[in-house]
Design a protein around this motif. Structure first.
Motif, PDB file in Angstrom:
ATOM      1  N   GLN A 140      44.673 109.883 110.175  1.00 54.60           N
ATOM      2  CA  GLN A 140      44.693 108.379 111.008  1.00 54.60           C
ATOM      3  C   GLN A 140      44.574 107.227 109.729  1.00 54.60           C
ATOM      4  O   GLN A 140      43.940 107.599 108.752  1.00 54.60           O
ATOM      5  CB  GLN A 140      43.297 108.423 111.634  1.00 54.60           C
ATOM      6  N   PHE A 175      43.165 101.653 113.006  1.00 54.02           N
ATOM      7  CA  PHE A 175      43.968 102.268 113.989  1.00 54.02           C
ATOM      8  C   PHE A 175      43.460 101.856 115.406  1.00 54.02           C
ATOM      9  O   PHE A 175      42.178 101.599 115.604  1.00 54.02           O
ATOM     10  CB  PHE A 175      43.560 103.950 114.225  1.00 54.02           C
ATOM     11  N   ARG A 205      48.990  97.106 119.407  1.00 58.91           N
ATOM     12  CA  ARG A 205      48.531  98.211 119.070  1.00 58.91           C
ATOM     13  C   ARG A 205      48.865  98.232 117.462  1.00 58.91           C
ATOM     14  O   ARG A 205      49.471  97.513 117.098  1.00 58.91           O
ATOM     15  CB  ARG A 205      48.881  99.521 119.696  1.00 58.91           C
ATOM     16  N   TRP A 206      47.987  99.303 116.712  1.00 60.58           N
ATOM     17  CA  TRP A 206      48.108  99.415 115.188  1.00 60.58           C
ATOM     18  C   TRP A 206      48.108 100.540 115.069  1.00 60.58           C
ATOM     19  O   TRP A 206      47.048 101.235 115.327  1.00 60.58           O
ATOM     20  CB  TRP A 206      47.467  98.389 114.702  1.00 60.58           C
ATOM     21  N   LEU A 255      50.324 110.905 114.541  1.00 60.70           N
ATOM     22  CA  LEU A 255      50.854 110.017 113.750  1.00 60.70           C
ATOM     23  C   LEU A 255      51.490 110.696 112.528  1.00 60.70           C
ATOM     24  O   LEU A 255      51.363 111.635 112.017  1.00 60.70           O
ATOM     25  CB  LEU A 255      49.993 108.820 113.288  1.00 60.70           C
ATOM     26  N   GLN A 303      53.017 106.652 109.088  1.00 62.61           N
ATOM     27  CA  GLN A 303      52.306 105.589 110.099  1.00 62.61           C
ATOM     28  C   GLN A 303      50.878 105.793 109.605  1.00 62.61           C
ATOM     29  O   GLN A 303      50.300 104.761 109.745  1.00 62.61           O
ATOM     30  CB  GLN A 303      52.593 106.072 111.408  1.00 62.61           C
ATOM     31  N   ALA A 304      50.391 106.959 109.110  1.00 60.80           N
ATOM     32  CA  ALA A 304      48.959 107.050 108.729  1.00 60.80           C
ATOM     33  C   ALA A 304      48.573 106.300 107.458  1.00 60.80           C
ATOM     34  O   ALA A 304      47.624 105.640 107.361  1.00 60.80           O
ATOM     35  CB  ALA A 304      48.528 108.478 108.417  1.00 60.80           C
TER      36      ALA A 304
END
Length: 242
Positions: free
Chosen positions: A78, A82, A161-162, A171, A175-176
């Motif tokens: 994550q 997030f 969102r993020w 993810l 992206q992480a």
């Protein structure tokens, strides 16, 4: 001649009692209205005080945002921050005080979300969680009708969102490792207060500096003891002096 007895007639007594009854009803209605207004004002003041405390807690967390990804209870990566519509916003923060010197890091994983009309703050004792890791739950605000979150990217565009390009589910490593947004906006719809919008700049907390001793003092000691002779710059030399 017989004198008439002084006093009130039955009709006069009925009129007086009726007048006093009307005045009592009017006084009670006014007093009840004042008491209702007082209770409403006290409830609004109490909710405003709780909102101020929640704002200070939110500001302290976002001002100490740390760029440290974590693994959730399923082992998935994550990002440092997030945010999704139903999950709320979850991120890693630094500066977690440890006055009792417990064996834990100075980083803390926290999450804000809306649950049954309550703004809840959850925090974990560890960063990389196991499936049985239970969060510490704290209710900050009550009577919340809605919670909306937005995230400001590097192009000064608001995202819902993020990470902005992340979809639902697991993810990717890229992206992480996404950098946190520049700012986070929370919009709360609160009973009695209406819509309240809070904007926080997502500042990254500076990495902790580890000072190691080096022979002769070295540059590390100059960070904490700048008055040492070896830390002061040499005096300028006279060009005419041979």
């Amino acid at each position: 001649m017989r004198q008439r007895a002084a006093g009130f007639t039955l009709l006069e007594l009925i009129v007086v009692v009726g007048v006093f009854a009307v005045m009592s009803i009017m006084a009670y209605g006014g007093l009840d209205s004042v008491l209702d207004t007082r209770r409403a004002v006290e409830a609004s003041l109490d909710q405003t005080a709780r909102l101020q405390k929640a704002y200070l807690r939110l500001r302290g967390d976002f001002q100490n945002l740390a760029a440290r990804p974590v693994r959730d209870g399923f082992g998935d990566l994550q990002p440092a921050l997030f945010g999704a519509e139903r999950e709320g916003v979850e991120f890693t923060r630094g500066g977690w005080r440890n006055p009792l010197s417990q064996p834990r890091p100075s980083l803390e994983r926290v999450r804000y979300r809306l649950e049954d009309g309550e703004l809840v703050r959850e925090s974990w004792r560890v960063l990389d969680r196991a499936q049985d890791s239970e969060p510490v739950r704290l209710v900050l605000l009550e009577e919340i009708d809605a919670l909306r979150l937005r995230y400001l990217d590097d192009q000064d565009q608001w995202q819902e969102r993020w990470p902005a390009e992340g979809g639902s589910g697991r993810l990717s490593p890229e992206q992480a490792d996404a950098a946190p947004p520049r700012a986070v906006e929370l919009t709360l719809e609160i009973a009695r207060l209406g819509e309240v919008r809070l904007l926080f700049r997502a500042d990254l907390a500076p990495a902790p500096v580890t000072l190691e001793s080096s022979p002769g003092g070295g540059e590390d000691r100059c960070l904490t003891e700048p008055d040492l002779p070896e830390c002061k710059p040499p005096p300028p030399q006279d060009p005419d002096e041979d």
